[in-house]
Enzyme design. Sequence first.
Site, PDB file in Angstrom:
ATOM      1  CB  CYS A  97      -0.843  -0.117   1.042  1.00 26.72           C
ATOM      2  SG  CYS A  97      -1.996  -1.371   1.325  1.00 26.72           S
ATOM      3  CG  HIS A 138      -3.420   3.279   0.739  1.00 26.38           C
ATOM      4  ND1 HIS A 138      -3.763   2.606  -0.139  1.00 26.38           N
ATOM      5  CD2 HIS A 138      -3.763   2.159   1.762  1.00 26.38           C
ATOM      6  CE1 HIS A 138      -4.203   1.454  -0.471  1.00 26.38           C
ATOM      7  NE2 HIS A 138      -4.058   0.940   0.947  1.00 26.38           N
ATOM      8  CG  ASN A 197      -6.993  -1.120  -0.674  1.00 32.58           C
ATOM      9  OD1 ASN A 197      -6.030  -0.802  -1.389  1.00 32.58           O
ATOM     10  ND2 ASN A 197      -6.564  -1.279   0.838  1.00 32.58           N
TER      11      ASN A 197
HETATM   12  N1  ACO Z   1     -19.177  -9.873   4.907  1.00 32.58           N
HETATM   13  C1  ACO Z   1     -19.887 -10.321   6.141  1.00 32.58           C
HETATM   14  N2  ACO Z   1     -19.410 -10.528   6.875  1.00 32.58           N
HETATM   15  C2  ACO Z   1     -18.102 -10.624   7.139  1.00 32.58           C
HETATM   16  C3  ACO Z   1     -16.989 -10.188   5.892  1.00 32.58           C
HETATM   17  C4  ACO Z   1     -17.789  -9.941   4.921  1.00 32.58           C
HETATM   18  N3  ACO Z   1     -17.255  -9.435   3.816  1.00 32.58           N
HETATM   19  N4  ACO Z   1     -15.756 -10.450   6.350  1.00 32.58           N
HETATM   20  C5  ACO Z   1     -15.751 -10.738   7.817  1.00 32.58           C
HETATM   21  N5  ACO Z   1     -17.035 -10.784   8.166  1.00 32.58           N
HETATM   22  C6  ACO Z   1     -17.655 -11.322   9.210  1.00 32.58           C
HETATM   23  C7  ACO Z   1     -16.459 -11.944  10.347  1.00 32.58           C
HETATM   24  O1  ACO Z   1     -16.598 -13.337   9.916  1.00 32.58           O
HETATM   25  C8  ACO Z   1     -16.994 -11.826  11.480  1.00 32.58           C
HETATM   26  O2  ACO Z   1     -18.155 -12.635  11.977  1.00 32.58           O
HETATM   27  P1  ACO Z   1     -17.985 -13.120  13.351  1.00 32.58           P
HETATM   28  O3  ACO Z   1     -18.367 -11.964  14.436  1.00 32.58           O
HETATM   29  O4  ACO Z   1     -19.265 -14.051  13.230  1.00 32.58           O
HETATM   30  O5  ACO Z   1     -16.813 -14.124  13.476  1.00 32.58           O
HETATM   31  C9  ACO Z   1     -17.672 -10.288  11.615  1.00 32.58           C
HETATM   32  O6  ACO Z   1     -17.791  -9.867  10.230  1.00 32.58           O
HETATM   33  C10 ACO Z   1     -16.505  -9.303  11.970  1.00 32.58           C
HETATM   34  O7  ACO Z   1     -15.205  -9.696  11.572  1.00 32.58           O
HETATM   35  P2  ACO Z   1     -14.111  -8.758  11.907  1.00 32.58           P
HETATM   36  O8  ACO Z   1     -13.011  -9.143  10.997  1.00 32.58           O
HETATM   37  O9  ACO Z   1     -13.847  -8.425  13.246  1.00 32.58           O
HETATM   38  O10 ACO Z   1     -14.716  -7.287  11.114  1.00 32.58           O
HETATM   39  P3  ACO Z   1     -14.400  -5.875  11.308  1.00 32.58           P
HETATM   40  O11 ACO Z   1     -15.438  -5.120  12.032  1.00 32.58           O
HETATM   41  O12 ACO Z   1     -12.884  -5.631  11.926  1.00 32.58           O
HETATM   42  O13 ACO Z   1     -14.073  -5.244   9.930  1.00 32.58           O
HETATM   43  C11 ACO Z   1     -12.463  -4.952   8.295  1.00 32.58           C
HETATM   44  C12 ACO Z   1     -13.297  -6.245   8.854  1.00 32.58           C
HETATM   45  C13 ACO Z   1     -13.305  -4.172   7.346  1.00 32.58           C
HETATM   46  C14 ACO Z   1     -11.486  -5.665   7.391  1.00 32.58           C
HETATM   47  C15 ACO Z   1     -11.722  -4.097   9.256  1.00 32.58           C
HETATM   48  O14 ACO Z   1     -11.030  -4.984  10.184  1.00 32.58           O
HETATM   49  C16 ACO Z   1     -10.971  -3.184   8.513  1.00 32.58           C
HETATM   50  O15 ACO Z   1     -11.172  -2.164   8.074  1.00 32.58           O
HETATM   51  N6  ACO Z   1      -9.531  -3.082   9.042  1.00 32.58           N
HETATM   52  C17 ACO Z   1      -8.624  -2.369   8.429  1.00 32.58           C
HETATM   53  C18 ACO Z   1      -7.777  -3.261   7.366  1.00 32.58           C
HETATM   54  C19 ACO Z   1      -7.910  -2.633   6.065  1.00 32.58           C
HETATM   55  O16 ACO Z   1      -8.274  -1.642   5.813  1.00 32.58           O
HETATM   56  N7  ACO Z   1      -7.248  -3.427   5.107  1.00 32.58           N
HETATM   57  C20 ACO Z   1      -7.084  -2.887   3.971  1.00 32.58           C
HETATM   58  C21 ACO Z   1      -5.825  -3.470   3.485  1.00 32.58           C
HETATM   59  S1  ACO Z   1      -4.481  -2.951   4.304  1.00 32.58           S
HETATM   60  C22 ACO Z   1      -4.229  -1.445   3.720  1.00 32.58           C
HETATM   61  O17 ACO Z   1      -4.378  -0.988   2.682  1.00 32.58           O
HETATM   62  C23 ACO Z   1      -3.837  -0.651   5.006  1.00 32.58           C
END
Ligand code: ACO
Length: 349
Positions: A114, A276, A306
């Site tokens: 990234c 980003h 992204n």
């Molecule tokens: N659709 C539906 N449900 C989903 C999905 C999906 N696509 N993905 C995960 N879930 C579920 C999980 O299984 C989990 O279910 P559970 O509670 O029954 O176990 C629930 O949703 C919550 O999962 P988390 O991973 O805790 O979800 P979170 O609220 O943290 O959101 C996300 C996930 C969006 C990835 C978040 O953690 C985030 O934004 N992190 C930052 C990472 C990021 O932006 N990465 C981009 C690439 S890296 C970069 O560019 C910096």
Amino acid sequence: MIRSRIAGIGMYVPEQVVTNQDLTQYMDTSDEWIQERTGIKERRFAHRTQETTTTMGVEAAKMAIARAGITAQDIDFIVFATLSPDYYFPGCGVLVQRSLRMKEIGALDVRNQCSGFIYALSVADQFIRGGMYKNVLVIGSEKHSFGLDFSTRGRNVSVIFGDGAGAVVLQPTQEAGVGILSTHLHSDGESAEILAMYNPGTHANHWLEQPLAAFDTAEVGEMFMSHAMIDNAQNFPFMDGPAVFKKAVVKFPEVIMEALDVNGYKPSDLKMLIPHQANLRIAQFVQQKLGLSDDQVYNNIQKYGNTTAASVPLALCEAWQEGRVKPGDLVCLAAFGSGFTWASALLKW
Ligand code: ACO
């Protein structure tokens, strides 16, 4: 004093639009979940066989080169940032050189995910400041759609990413106060494995409880690429989303403030922050922490997802095309991602 300036900027996104609703055909997810957690409404996916990371980069490069008022033969050096190269090796830079029939110039690939575009920009900036080159092409391009797990197993990662490319041509300028004022690069490899694609790789799973006991060529071959790996989805990216989120919201503001402080500016002096496009929630958090208005932050993750190394030049290009970045404006580019690595660049357009 010689500085580098962006003399031309270009972008390319594939035609095929994939909405959140489209993804529900393959995995258990919903438009509501994706929009609420990431802000993404849709992304673009490259043509499966006719478009690659390089071909998209080439399209963006052609636009940047034309806008700089030069030809591909004028380019002195290529820096190509991607995490999804056409080949494991060689890199995409040489494929751009071939495709655009350029002179036998140097071509460097940057592997900083990234942060890749800002790392690449800083390399190009140093070559220009040092007086070595006059026209450096910097490209960020990704074809993520070819390497994501579209089953429910991979939904936390695959809903986030999209394909596209952005490019700039850097040229020297001696005009006072114009161009790239400074770049700032950082890394912390402590958490390298929490946002990573492990395979194929030469690590031989050394961090597992039972790593390979001794050198055995057949076994090592198996460890590099095996059926079991594919069966267990180990050839797809892994991400601990919440851990990435926590680190990103600290490091983004830090590296933006570093760029502003070094140059004697404050957040209110910024015309535009181009973060980003990791996740809209991260960008909103950063905006709030720095006290920036909506007009001061550019986001297009809603349309493209992204796009990793392509996201900063894609957003900068659209901001410029919409007239939101004009000559004399103070612009900050900032990124955080796998490694972890993070970076910023402050420039006067
Ligand atoms: N659709 C539906 N449900 C989903 C999905 C999906 N696509 N993905 C995960 N879930 C579920 C999980 O299984 C989990 O279910 P559970 O509670 O029954 O176990 C629930 O949703 C919550 O999962 P988390 O991973 O805790 O979800 P979170 O609220 O943290 O959101 C996300 C996930 C969006 C990835 C978040 O953690 C985030 O934004 N992190 C930052 C990472 C990021 O932006 N990465 C981009 C690439 S890296 C970069 O560019 C910096």
